[in-house]
Motif scaffolding. Sequence first.
Motif, PDB file in Angstrom:
ATOM      1  N   MET A 192      49.380  52.240  50.538  1.00  0.00           N
ATOM      2  CA  MET A 192      50.007  51.722  49.323  1.00  0.00           C
ATOM      3  C   MET A 192      49.537  50.307  49.025  1.00  0.00           C
ATOM      4  SD  MET A 192      52.029  52.701  47.023  1.00  0.00           S
ATOM      5  CE  MET A 192      53.207  52.238  45.838  1.00  0.00           C
ATOM      6  N   THR A 193      49.468  49.462  50.068  1.00  0.00           N
ATOM      7  CA  THR A 193      49.027  48.076  49.848  1.00  0.00           C
ATOM      8  C   THR A 193      47.570  48.034  49.397  1.00  0.00           C
ATOM      9  OG1 THR A 193      49.308  48.088  52.250  1.00  0.00           O
ATOM     10  CG2 THR A 193      50.253  46.253  51.059  1.00  0.00           C
ATOM     11  N   ALA A 194      46.753  48.959  49.902  1.00  0.00           N
ATOM     12  CA  ALA A 194      45.353  48.989  49.486  1.00  0.00           C
ATOM     13  C   ALA A 194      45.250  49.333  47.996  1.00  0.00           C
ATOM     14  CB  ALA A 194      44.579  50.001  50.313  1.00  0.00           C
ATOM     15  N   LEU A 195      46.138  50.199  47.540  1.00  0.00           N
ATOM     16  CA  LEU A 195      46.148  50.575  46.125  1.00  0.00           C
ATOM     17  C   LEU A 195      46.543  49.381  45.248  1.00  0.00           C
ATOM     18  CD1 LEU A 195      45.812  52.857  44.079  1.00  0.00           C
ATOM     19  CD2 LEU A 195      48.229  53.373  44.393  1.00  0.00           C
ATOM     20  N   ILE A 196      47.535  48.651  45.669  1.00  0.00           N
ATOM     21  CA  ILE A 196      47.978  47.467  44.909  1.00  0.00           C
ATOM     22  C   ILE A 196      46.892  46.396  44.932  1.00  0.00           C
ATOM     23  CG2 ILE A 196      49.664  45.586  44.854  1.00  0.00           C
ATOM     24  CD1 ILE A 196      51.736  47.606  45.875  1.00  0.00           C
ATOM     25  N   LEU A 197      46.304  46.167  46.099  1.00  0.00           N
ATOM     26  CA  LEU A 197      45.230  45.181  46.222  1.00  0.00           C
ATOM     27  C   LEU A 197      44.037  45.579  45.342  1.00  0.00           C
ATOM     28  CD1 LEU A 197      44.158  42.631  47.576  1.00  0.00           C
ATOM     29  CD2 LEU A 197      43.258  44.090  49.400  1.00  0.00           C
ATOM     30  N   GLY A 198      43.706  46.845  45.346  1.00  0.00           N
ATOM     31  CA  GLY A 198      42.610  47.335  44.500  1.00  0.00           C
ATOM     32  C   GLY A 198      42.914  47.132  43.019  1.00  0.00           C
ATOM     33  N   ALA A 199      44.139  47.365  42.612  1.00  0.00           N
ATOM     34  CA  ALA A 199      44.533  47.177  41.217  1.00  0.00           C
ATOM     35  C   ALA A 199      44.469  45.707  40.822  1.00  0.00           C
ATOM     36  CB  ALA A 199      45.938  47.731  40.989  1.00  0.00           C
ATOM     37  N   VAL A 200      44.880  44.827  41.726  1.00  0.00           N
ATOM     38  CA  VAL A 200      44.830  43.390  41.444  1.00  0.00           C
ATOM     39  C   VAL A 200      43.379  42.929  41.324  1.00  0.00           C
ATOM     40  CG1 VAL A 200      45.322  41.107  42.426  1.00  0.00           C
ATOM     41  CG2 VAL A 200      47.072  42.886  42.460  1.00  0.00           C
ATOM     42  N   VAL A 201      42.538  43.359  42.244  1.00  0.00           N
ATOM     43  CA  VAL A 201      41.116  42.997  42.185  1.00  0.00           C
ATOM     44  C   VAL A 201      40.500  43.529  40.897  1.00  0.00           C
ATOM     45  CG1 VAL A 201      38.867  43.398  43.269  1.00  0.00           C
ATOM     46  CG2 VAL A 201      40.837  42.800  44.678  1.00  0.00           C
ATOM     47  N   PHE A 202      40.803  44.751  40.543  1.00  0.00           N
ATOM     48  CA  PHE A 202      40.283  45.324  39.311  1.00  0.00           C
ATOM     49  C   PHE A 202      40.744  44.527  38.095  1.00  0.00           C
ATOM     50  CE2 PHE A 202      40.864  48.081  35.609  1.00  0.00           C
ATOM     51  CZ  PHE A 202      39.551  48.491  35.418  1.00  0.00           C
ATOM     52  N   ALA A 203      42.015  44.139  38.063  1.00  0.00           N
ATOM     53  CA  ALA A 203      42.548  43.378  36.930  1.00  0.00           C
ATOM     54  C   ALA A 203      41.877  42.012  36.815  1.00  0.00           C
ATOM     55  CB  ALA A 203      44.067  43.210  37.075  1.00  0.00           C
ATOM     56  N   VAL A 204      41.659  41.356  37.946  1.00  0.00           N
ATOM     57  CA  VAL A 204      40.992  40.049  37.929  1.00  0.00           C
ATOM     58  C   VAL A 204      39.550  40.196  37.452  1.00  0.00           C
ATOM     59  CG1 VAL A 204      40.154  38.177  39.409  1.00  0.00           C
ATOM     60  CG2 VAL A 204      42.497  38.998  39.643  1.00  0.00           C
ATOM     61  N   LEU A 205      38.839  41.181  37.966  1.00  0.00           N
ATOM     62  CA  LEU A 205      37.453  41.404  37.544  1.00  0.00           C
ATOM     63  C   LEU A 205      37.380  41.777  36.064  1.00  0.00           C
ATOM     64  CD1 LEU A 205      35.948  43.280  40.617  1.00  0.00           C
ATOM     65  CD2 LEU A 205      35.457  40.950  39.855  1.00  0.00           C
ATOM     66  N   PHE A 206      38.283  42.607  35.619  1.00  0.00           N
ATOM     67  CA  PHE A 206      38.291  43.011  34.214  1.00  0.00           C
ATOM     68  C   PHE A 206      38.535  41.809  33.305  1.00  0.00           C
ATOM     69  CE2 PHE A 206      40.416  44.528  30.364  1.00  0.00           C
ATOM     70  CZ  PHE A 206      39.478  45.459  29.921  1.00  0.00           C
ATOM     71  N   ALA A 207      39.486  40.960  33.669  1.00  0.00           N
ATOM     72  CA  ALA A 207      39.775  39.761  32.875  1.00  0.00           C
ATOM     73  C   ALA A 207      38.583  38.807  32.877  1.00  0.00           C
ATOM     74  CB  ALA A 207      41.023  39.071  33.409  1.00  0.00           C
ATOM     75  N   SER A 208      37.953  38.650  34.030  1.00  0.00           N
ATOM     76  CA  SER A 208      36.801  37.753  34.130  1.00  0.00           C
ATOM     77  C   SER A 208      35.638  38.248  33.280  1.00  0.00           C
ATOM     78  CB  SER A 208      36.346  37.631  35.587  1.00  0.00           C
ATOM     79  OG  SER A 208      37.367  37.090  36.375  1.00  0.00           O
ATOM     80  N   PHE A 209      35.319  39.508  33.382  1.00  0.00           N
ATOM     81  CA  PHE A 209      34.203  40.051  32.609  1.00  0.00           C
ATOM     82  C   PHE A 209      34.509  40.059  31.111  1.00  0.00           C
ATOM     83  CE2 PHE A 209      32.891  42.429  36.634  1.00  0.00           C
ATOM     84  CZ  PHE A 209      31.968  41.456  36.981  1.00  0.00           C
ATOM     85  N   SER A 210      35.762  40.280  30.752  1.00  0.00           N
ATOM     86  CA  SER A 210      36.135  40.216  29.341  1.00  0.00           C
ATOM     87  C   SER A 210      35.971  38.793  28.805  1.00  0.00           C
ATOM     88  CB  SER A 210      37.581  40.673  29.148  1.00  0.00           C
ATOM     89  OG  SER A 210      37.716  42.028  29.484  1.00  0.00           O
ATOM     90  N   ALA A 211      36.380  37.800  29.586  1.00  0.00           N
ATOM     91  CA  ALA A 211      36.227  36.401  29.177  1.00  0.00           C
ATOM     92  C   ALA A 211      34.755  36.045  29.038  1.00  0.00           C
ATOM     93  CB  ALA A 211      36.909  35.482  30.184  1.00  0.00           C
ATOM     94  N   LEU A 212      33.926  36.501  29.953  1.00  0.00           N
ATOM     95  CA  LEU A 212      32.486  36.239  29.855  1.00  0.00           C
ATOM     96  C   LEU A 212      31.886  36.898  28.610  1.00  0.00           C
ATOM     97  CD1 LEU A 212      31.330  36.578  33.567  1.00  0.00           C
ATOM     98  CD2 LEU A 212      31.325  34.513  32.152  1.00  0.00           C
ATOM     99  N   GLY A 213      32.339  38.089  28.278  1.00  0.00           N
ATOM    100  CA  GLY A 213      31.847  38.762  27.078  1.00  0.00           C
ATOM    101  C   GLY A 213      32.224  38.012  25.817  1.00  0.00           C
ATOM    102  N   VAL A 214      33.448  37.525  25.741  1.00  0.00           N
ATOM    103  CA  VAL A 214      33.897  36.748  24.581  1.00  0.00           C
ATOM    104  C   VAL A 214      33.083  35.460  24.482  1.00  0.00           C
ATOM    105  CG1 VAL A 214      35.840  35.412  23.658  1.00  0.00           C
ATOM    106  CG2 VAL A 214      36.205  37.722  24.515  1.00  0.00           C
ATOM    107  N   TRP A 215      32.841  34.804  25.611  1.00  0.00           N
ATOM    108  CA  TRP A 215      32.052  33.574  25.625  1.00  0.00           C
ATOM    109  C   TRP A 215      30.637  33.832  25.117  1.00  0.00           C
ATOM    110  CZ3 TRP A 215      27.898  32.411  29.097  1.00  0.00           C
ATOM    111  CH2 TRP A 215      27.410  31.125  28.963  1.00  0.00           C
ATOM    112  N   GLN A 216      30.043  34.950  25.515  1.00  0.00           N
ATOM    113  CA  GLN A 216      28.685  35.269  25.064  1.00  0.00           C
ATOM    114  C   GLN A 216      28.638  35.507  23.554  1.00  0.00           C
ATOM    115  OE1 GLN A 216      25.697  35.280  26.431  1.00  0.00           O
ATOM    116  NE2 GLN A 216      26.401  34.678  28.450  1.00  0.00           N
ATOM    117  N   VAL A 217      29.638  36.155  23.009  1.00  0.00           N
ATOM    118  CA  VAL A 217      29.673  36.394  21.564  1.00  0.00           C
ATOM    119  C   VAL A 217      29.848  35.063  20.816  1.00  0.00           C
ATOM    120  CG1 VAL A 217      30.998  37.469  19.706  1.00  0.00           C
ATOM    121  CG2 VAL A 217      30.478  38.761  21.776  1.00  0.00           C
TER     122      VAL A 217
END
Length: 66
Positions: free
Chosen positions: A1-26
């Motif tokens: 269960m903790t691995a699932l939560i940790l994976g979701a948090v890592v995914f959310a952080v990566l998704f937010a980071s890549f989205s911010a980089l995409g907005v910056w590039q535009v």
Amino acid sequence: MTALILGAVVFAVLFASFSALGVWQVQRLAWKQELIRQVDARIHAAPVAAPPPDQTITRQADQYRR
């Protein structure tokens, strides 16, 4: 269960980071296209007389001026 939560948090952080980089590039693309438009307009503008010796030359007003 903790691995699932940790994976979701890592995914959310990566998704937010890549989205911010995409907005910056535009935003950077829009800035660069505007800069190219300004340089192109000044390069192809009609030549103007040189400023008098007592006038201050500024980058904003005189860059790429013919």
